[in-house]
Design an enzyme around this catalytic site. Structure first.
Site, PDB file in Angstrom:
ATOM      1  N   ASP A  95      -6.569   5.343   0.595  1.00  0.00           N
ATOM      2  CA  ASP A  95      -6.533   4.091  -0.166  1.00  0.00           C
ATOM      3  C   ASP A  95      -7.745   3.246   0.211  1.00  0.00           C
ATOM      4  O   ASP A  95      -8.624   3.694   0.967  1.00  0.00           O
ATOM      5  CB  ASP A  95      -5.199   3.356   0.025  1.00  0.00           C
ATOM      6  CG  ASP A  95      -4.965   2.904   1.460  1.00  0.00           C
ATOM      7  OD1 ASP A  95      -5.932   2.837   2.247  1.00  0.00           O
ATOM      8  OD2 ASP A  95      -3.799   2.604   1.807  1.00  0.00           O
ATOM      9  N   HIS A 128       0.823  -1.201   0.000  1.00  0.00           N
ATOM     10  CA  HIS A 128       0.000   0.000   0.000  1.00  0.00           C
ATOM     11  C   HIS A 128       0.861   1.257   0.000  1.00  0.00           C
ATOM     12  O   HIS A 128       0.539   2.250  -0.650  1.00  0.00           O
ATOM     13  CB  HIS A 128      -0.910   0.024   1.235  1.00  0.00           C
ATOM     14  CG  HIS A 128      -1.810  -1.159   1.343  1.00  0.00           C
ATOM     15  ND1 HIS A 128      -2.114  -1.771   2.533  1.00  0.00           N
ATOM     16  CD2 HIS A 128      -2.480  -1.861   0.403  1.00  0.00           C
ATOM     17  CE1 HIS A 128      -2.931  -2.791   2.321  1.00  0.00           C
ATOM     18  NE2 HIS A 128      -3.154  -2.871   1.034  1.00  0.00           N
TER      19      HIS A 128
END
Length: 479
Positions: free
Chosen positions: A109, A17
């Site tokens: 995200d 991520h």
């Protein structure tokens, strides 16, 4: 743009991520003169080091939440991430309010969508950075529909799941493990994330480029197709990956690569969170040896559980993962290749002209690194959306091969591994795949260049963000 924009970006734990978020931040700074503050709660020293090494971004470290009383030892990784990000909300809210200036937009995200209300409190636009492909995103926004239409567990559903305007999803092959069983908490967590995206976000950033998936993107923008589930703009701004660092291209690995013929080496790596069963490691070793192809293999100790369970708890701290290989393997193959414990500079290896194949778990970052270097793949999905990526690579882009039976269902034997390696590295089919890959490499480079589709999409996103910010500011003034 009329004024400087300030993006606050919230990133979930995990190197997979963090790296795309960092690269997105750099791109906003260098291409659009943004200032960027990234909020992280690192789960490892490697993540913290990667984040703090970037000088043009402001990095705010949030204290990791204690979720030991909220999850059990068998809780899935997606659910752990959902719980972690939920527990971080109050700390994140306080950190944003403590900034010297109010940001002009919030970007999160996939696991940070529960923090969208903080943007609403601040009166700023909010965007989802979906660091994957458009086909996976199409499944995501159809999740609520599938949840209502499919009876029982998805794993037992025989018919393909229809997605308006693009490729359907086959439950046995394409639907990722998070969605297979309604009885699992991760199923409900994921459907919850999916439900927030069309209702709460002001726009979507995708880590791919326009020319890579034009049909799916067209469906997402068509209100008669996928667009009826999504009323906000979609910006394909990728590929966003870590750039090639020439300072990493030194040492034993690259000295060895420099001596090998062009496109003669296959690189094997299963990502920072990838772990295999011991039996599968053994079969890969024998398959490599039988193939007689040059190789570089990055290995960790095998997992004793599932690949998903190993994601945040891999045994890569084991002192000597080489001991799990077949006896004598390293000596017998010393003239063919290298076995590297734990980690290797993947981007730099894939960029080397001697590398001609990549056996990968096909996480999206690794997939993009292979695409942008023109390296054909053997796909080996382990968990998460990797099944989706594997299908895209083999059936849509036609730049990869896969085993007859998926590796999450059965151990792939040495003979089939040998055949796949030979197919990629020396058969005619491998040459065809390589030519297709090189065209995608050229397409990606063009998209990122001046006047390219991704560069234009990034500019359009910035203009949209500024417009939304001014609109919200006017609303707040009136009230």
């Amino acid at each position: 743009m009329s004024s400087k924009q300030h993006a606050a970006i919230l990133c979930s734990p995990g190197m997979g991520h963090l790296i795309p978020v960092l690269e997105l931040g750099k791109r906003l700074v260098t291409h659009l003169n943004f200032s960027v503050t990234i909020f992280i709660s690192p789960s490892s020293e490697a993540e913290l080091k990667a984040a703090t090494s970037t000088k043009i971004l402001d990095i705010v470290q949030l204290p990791p939440p204690d979720i030991s009383g909220l999850v059990g030892p068998d809780t899935s990784v997606p659910t752990k991430l959902v719980v972690m990000m939920r527990e971080l909300r109050q700390v994140f809210r306080s950190a944003v309010r403590a900034m010297k200036f109010t940001p002009t937009m919030l970007i999160v995200d996939l696991f940070g969508t529960e923090s969208f209300p903080i943007a609403e409190e601040l009166g700023i636009p909010k965007y989802l950075f979906f660091a994957s492909n458009a086909w996976f995103f199409s499944f995501l926004i159809c999740c609520l529909t599938f949840d209502k239409e499919v009876e029982g567990n998805f794993v037992d559903h025989k018919e393909p799941l229809k997605v308006p305007g693009c490729r359907e999803f086959r439950p046995q092959l394409d639907v990722f493990d998070v969605m297979l069983y309604r009885t699992n908490q991760q199923y409900h967590d994921f459907v919850g994330i999916a439900s927030r995206i069309p209702k709460c976000s002001d726009g979507i950033l995708l880590n791919m480029w326009e020319e890579l998936e034009p049909t799916t993107l067209a469906a997402l923008r068509d209100e008669n197709l996928l667009g009826r589930h999504l009323t906000v703009p979609v910006y394909p701004i990728g590929p966003i990956i870590r750039p090639n660092d020439l300072s990493c291209s030194k040492g034993k690995v690259f000295d060895w690569l420099d001596k090998q013929p062009s496109e003669s080496v296959i690189f094997l790596s299963f990502g920072s969170g990838g772990a295999l069963l011991h039996e599968q490691m053994t079969e890969i070793a024998w398959g490599l040896e039988f193939s007689q192809q040059r190789f570089i293999w990055v290995i960790c100790a095998p997992t004793t559980t599932t690949a998903d369970a190993a994601y945040l708890t891999t045994d890569c701290d084991d002192e000597s993962p080489l001991k799990y290989l077949p006896e004598g393997f390293v000596d017998r193959t010393k003239d063919l290749g290298l076995v590297i414990p734990f980690w290797a500079p993947q981007v730099e290896i894939l960029a080397h002209p001697s590398v001609g194949g990549f056996l990968s778990h096909c996480g999206w970052s690794s997939t993009l690194e292979s695409l942008t270097n023109g390296v054909p793949m053997i796909v080996w999905p382990l968990h998460a959306e990797q099944r989706v990526n594997a299908t895209l690579l083999t059936e849509e882009f036609e730049v990869a091969v896969r085993s007859k039976i998926p590796p999450w269902k059965k151990v792939v034997d040495r003979k089939e591994i040998e055949e796949m390696v030979r197919m990629i590295m020396e058969d005619q089919k491998g040459f065809v795949l390589r030519e297709r890959m090189k065209k995608l490499k050229e397409s990606a480079a063009k998209a990122l260049g001046e006047g390219g589709s991704s560069r234009n999409a990034l500019s359009q996103f910035a203009k949209h963000g500024e417009s939304m910010y001014m609109k919200l500011a006017n609303v707040n003034v009136r009230h």
